[in-house]
Design a protein around this motif. Structure first.
Motif, mmCIF file in Angstrom:
data_model
loop_
_atom_site.group_PDB
_atom_site.id
_atom_site.type_symbol
_atom_site.label_atom_id
_atom_site.label_comp_id
_atom_site.label_asym_id
_atom_site.label_seq_id
_atom_site.Cartn_x
_atom_site.Cartn_y
_atom_site.Cartn_z
ATOM 1 N N THR A 122 48.104 38.394 39.118
ATOM 2 C CA THR A 122 46.667 37.755 39.786
ATOM 3 C C THR A 122 46.235 36.576 38.611
ATOM 4 O O THR A 122 46.310 36.601 37.569
ATOM 5 N N LEU A 124 42.856 35.484 38.968
ATOM 6 C CA LEU A 124 42.239 35.246 38.733
ATOM 7 C C LEU A 124 40.863 34.727 37.894
ATOM 8 O O LEU A 124 41.686 35.869 36.806
ATOM 9 N N SER A 127 35.371 37.028 35.197
ATOM 10 C CA SER A 127 34.327 37.004 36.187
ATOM 11 C C SER A 127 34.641 38.486 38.061
ATOM 12 O O SER A 127 34.401 39.555 38.014
ATOM 13 N N MET A 128 35.599 37.610 38.448
ATOM 14 C CA MET A 128 36.027 38.102 39.862
ATOM 15 C C MET A 128 36.995 39.701 38.972
ATOM 16 O O MET A 128 36.743 40.528 40.160
ATOM 17 N N HIS A 131 34.168 42.257 38.535
ATOM 18 C CA HIS A 131 33.648 42.734 40.014
ATOM 19 C C HIS A 131 34.599 43.877 40.332
ATOM 20 O O HIS A 131 34.547 45.021 41.312
ATOM 21 N N LEU A 132 36.211 43.655 41.049
ATOM 22 C CA LEU A 132 36.887 43.948 41.281
ATOM 23 C C LEU A 132 37.195 45.721 40.295
ATOM 24 O O LEU A 132 37.019 46.784 41.006
#
Lengths: 278, 260
Positions: A122, A124, A127-128, A131-132
Motif C-alpha cells: 500500500t 498508506l 501514521s495510518m 494505527h492499522l
C-alpha cells in the motif's frame, strides 16, 4: 429481491475453495492420490491426519507454492495453477497464512513485521500504518509487545504476531499450519479462541491444518481426515466422533493400534530375535 | 565399471542441472535489479552489511599484505640493485593481482558465507515462504538488493585493499628499509598505467564481486532447509567461490596481460 436472495444463497453454497482430483508426488513418494475437498465461505474447515500425510503440502498447493501433477484447485473461482505470476500474487494478497514457525522476519521488530505487508502493498502514510498495526496487534493481545524483536517472543506470542501480520491486509481467508503444535495450555487456549473469533469477526474462511483433535474439533465447522494420500472421512466434528469407521475412531480417540498399526512392518519377531532370515 | 560410469553420469547431470537453475536464478535477479534502484534504502542497508562490515578485515589484510610484499620485494630487488623499483612492484602486484584476488577471497569468506547463512536460515525458518505468501517476491526484496550490494562493494573494497597495501609497502620500504621517498612515488606514478593496470584490476574485482555474490545468494536460496543443509551450503559458497575466483583470475589475466 429474489435475484439478490439467490445470489446470497449461491455464495453460501458455492465452495470458496474447490480441490478436485488432486494428485501430487515428491520424487517417487505419492503424497496425494486423487483428493477432492470443498472449503465453504465463512467457515472454519480443519484438515487432520497423522504426521507426514501432506497436510502442510495441501496448504502450499492451495497457496500456489507447489503445483499438483494433475487435478485443479480453485480459490474464489480462480484456478490457482493457471494464474500468471502477477495474478497469483494478487490472489495471495487476499490469502493469509500462519506458518508453524510463525515465519516472522527476524531482523525487524514486532511492529515492523505486522507493518511489512502494508508497507509492501500500500502507499498508506506512516501514521495510518501505525494505527492499522496497533489495531491488528490489539486484536491478538500484543499491542504492548510492539517494540520487541521476534527472538524475544515465546512460541505462542510469535504465532499471535504472525496472525496479526496475516490479517494486516484484511484477507478473505487464512490458512493455519499446525497452529497448536508445541504450545502450552494457555497459549493454546488463546490461539483456539483467536482463530474462531477472527473468523467470525472478520468474516474469513479459515483452513486449520492440525493433528490436535480436541482443540481443532472445538472450533471447526467441518473436518477432513486425510491419510495415505486420500480423504479417509469428512463431516462435522460430531459426525466424525460418531463415525463407524475404525480409522476415524482410531484417529479421533488417539488409539495406539488399529488400522494404523503400532508396529512398523517387520519380520516375524521370534524369527528376528533368533536371527533367522526369511 | 558400469556403476562407476552411472554415478559419473548422475553427478554430471545433477551438476549441470544445478548450473542451469543457478543461471535462471541469476537472470531473475538481473530483471529484479530495477526494483532495487527505486528503493535505495534496501540497497544501502545491504551495502552496510556486505561492504561496511567487511571494511576492517580488508584494511588490516591489505596493510599486512602490502608490508609483506615490500619486505619480500626489497630483498629480491636489492640483489639486482633495483630497490628503487619497490613502489612499482608493490603497487603493480596489488592493483593488478593481489588487490582483486585477495579481497575477493576474503569477501567470499566474510560476506559470502554470511549471505548464504542468512538466506539459508531465512528459508529454513520459512521466512522466504512467508514472504511469497504475503505476495512479496523474495528475489526482488531479498536477493536483488544483496546481489547489487555485493557487486558495488567488491570493487570498492578491492580499491581500498590496494590503496592500504601501497601505504603498508611505503611504511616498510621508506620508513623501515630506507628507500628514497620521492623515488618510491615517482616510479609508481611513471610506471602504473591507468587503463592497463587500474582499470583491468577494477574489471577483475567487478567480475569477482559478481561471481562471489551470485554463488553466495544462490547457495543460500538453494540450501536444504535444515541446520546441516545451511552449514553445507555455507561451506560450498566459500569453496566454490575460491575456485571460481582463481579460475576467472587466470582467464582474465591471460586476456588482459597475456597477449592472447
Amino acid at each position: 429481491m429474489l435475484e439478490h436472495n439467490r445470489g446470497a444463497e449461491l455464495a453460501e453454497t458455492t465452495p470458496f475453495i474447490k480441490v478436485r482430483d488432486v494428485h501430487f508426488s515428491r520424487g517417487s513418494k505419492l503424497i496425494f492420490d486423487g483428493v477432492d475437498m470443498d472449503f465453504q465461505r465463512g467457515k472454519v474447515t480443519a484438515i487432520m491426519g497423522p504426521s507426514g500425510t501432506g497436510k502442510t503440502t495441501l496448504l502450499k498447493l492451495i497457496g500456489g507454492q507447489l503445483k499438483p501433477s494433475s487435478g485443479s484447485i480453485e480459490v474464489d473461482g480462480q484456478n490457482v495453477h493457471q494464474l500468471k505470476r502477477k495474478q497469483l500474487y494478487q490472489l495471495r494478497k487476499k490469502m493469509g497464512m500462519l506458518f508453524q514457525s510463525g515465519a516472522l522476519l527476524t531482523d525487524i521488530s514486532v511492529f515492523d513485521n505486522v507493518a511489512f505487508p502494508l508497507r509492501e502493498h500500500t502507499t498508506l502514510p506512516e501514521s495510518m500504518i501505525r494505527h492499522l498495526v496497533l489495531m491488528k496487534l490489539n486484536a491478538v493481545g500484543l499491542r504492548g509487545a510492539r517494540y520487541l524483536m521476534p527472538a524475544e517472543l515465546s512460541g505462542g506470542m510469535a504465532r499471535r504476531v504472525a496472525l496479526a501480520r496475516a490479517i494486516a491486509l484484511d484477507p478473505m481467508m487464512i490458512m493455519y499450519d499446525e497452529p497448536f503444535t508445541g504450545q502450552d495450555p494457555i497459549s493454546m487456549g488463546v490461539l483456539v479462541r483467536l482463530i474462531r473469533l477472527l473468523n467470525n469477526a472478520l468474516g474469513l474462511s479459515s483452513i486449520v491444518v492440525s493433528h490436535d483433535v480436541k482443540e481443532t474439533c472445538a472450533i471447526a465447522d467441518y473436518v477432513y481426515l486425510v491419510s495415505a494420500g486420500k480423504v479417509m472421512e469428512h463431516g462435522s466434528p460430531e459426525q466424525l466422533a460418531n463415525s463407524d469407521s475404525e480409522w476415524s475412531q482410531q484417529f479421533m480417540q488417539g488409539m495406539a493400534d488399529g488400522p494404523v498399526h503400532f508396529h512398523y512392518a517387520a519380520e516375524d519377531y521370534a524369527k528376528d530375535l533368533l536371527g533367522i532370515e526369511s | 565399471m558400469l556403476s562407476y560410469l552411472q554415478r559419473l553420469g548422475a553427478v554430471s547431470i545433477s551438476m549441470f542441472e544445478r548450473l542451469g537453475r543457478g543461471s535462471l536464478f541469476f537472470v531473475n535477479i538481473v530483471f529484479s535489479v530495477p526494483s532495487v534502484i527505486v528503493r535505495p534504502r534496501l540497497l544501502i542497508a545491504q551495502m552496510h552489511s556486505v561492504g561496511v562490515l567487511s571494511f576492517s578485515l580488508i584494511v588490516i589484510s591489505g596493510l599486512f599484505v602490502g608490508m609483506v610484499l615490500a619486505l619480500q620485494g626489497f630483498y629480491t630487488l636489492s640483489d639486482f640493485g633495483a630497490e628503487g623499483m619497490l613502489g612499482v612492484m608493490v603497487s603493480a602486484s596489488l592493483i593488478r593481482e593481489l588487490g582483486p584476488v585477495v579481497t575477493a577471497l576474503l569477501f567470499a569468506g566474510r560476506a559470502g558465507s554470511a549471505l548464504t547463512a542468512e538466506i539459508g536460515l531465512m528459508k529454513a525458518t520459512e521466512q522466504i515462504s512467508g514472504m511469497e505468501m504475503m505476495a512479496v517476491d523474495p528475489v526482488k526484496r531479498i536477493m536483488a538488493p544483496r546481489f547489487l550490494a555485493g557487486l558495488i562493494s567488491m570493487p570498492l573494497l578491492a580499491t581500498i585493499f590496494s590503496a592500504v597495501g601501497i601505504v603498508g609497502g611505503y611504511f616498510i620500504g621508506v620508513g623501515l628499509l630506507g628507500i628514497d621517498e620521492g623515488g618510491f612515488w615517482a616510479q609508481m606514478q611513471a610506471k602504473i598505467d591507468f587503463s592497463e593496470d587500474v582499470m583491468n584490476g577494477l574489471i577483475k574485482s567487478v567480475v569477482f564481486g559478481w561471481v562471489v555474490t551470485w554463488i553466495a545468494i544462490f547457495e543460500g536460496y538453494d540450501a536444504i532447509p535444515t541446520s546441516e543443509g545451511v552449514g553445507r551450503a555455507t561451506t560450498r559458497t566459500v569453496v566454490h567461490s575460491a575456485f571460481a575466483i582463481l579460475l576467472l583470475d587466470f582467464i582474465l589475466t591471460a586476456l588482459m596481460f597475456g597477449d592472447i
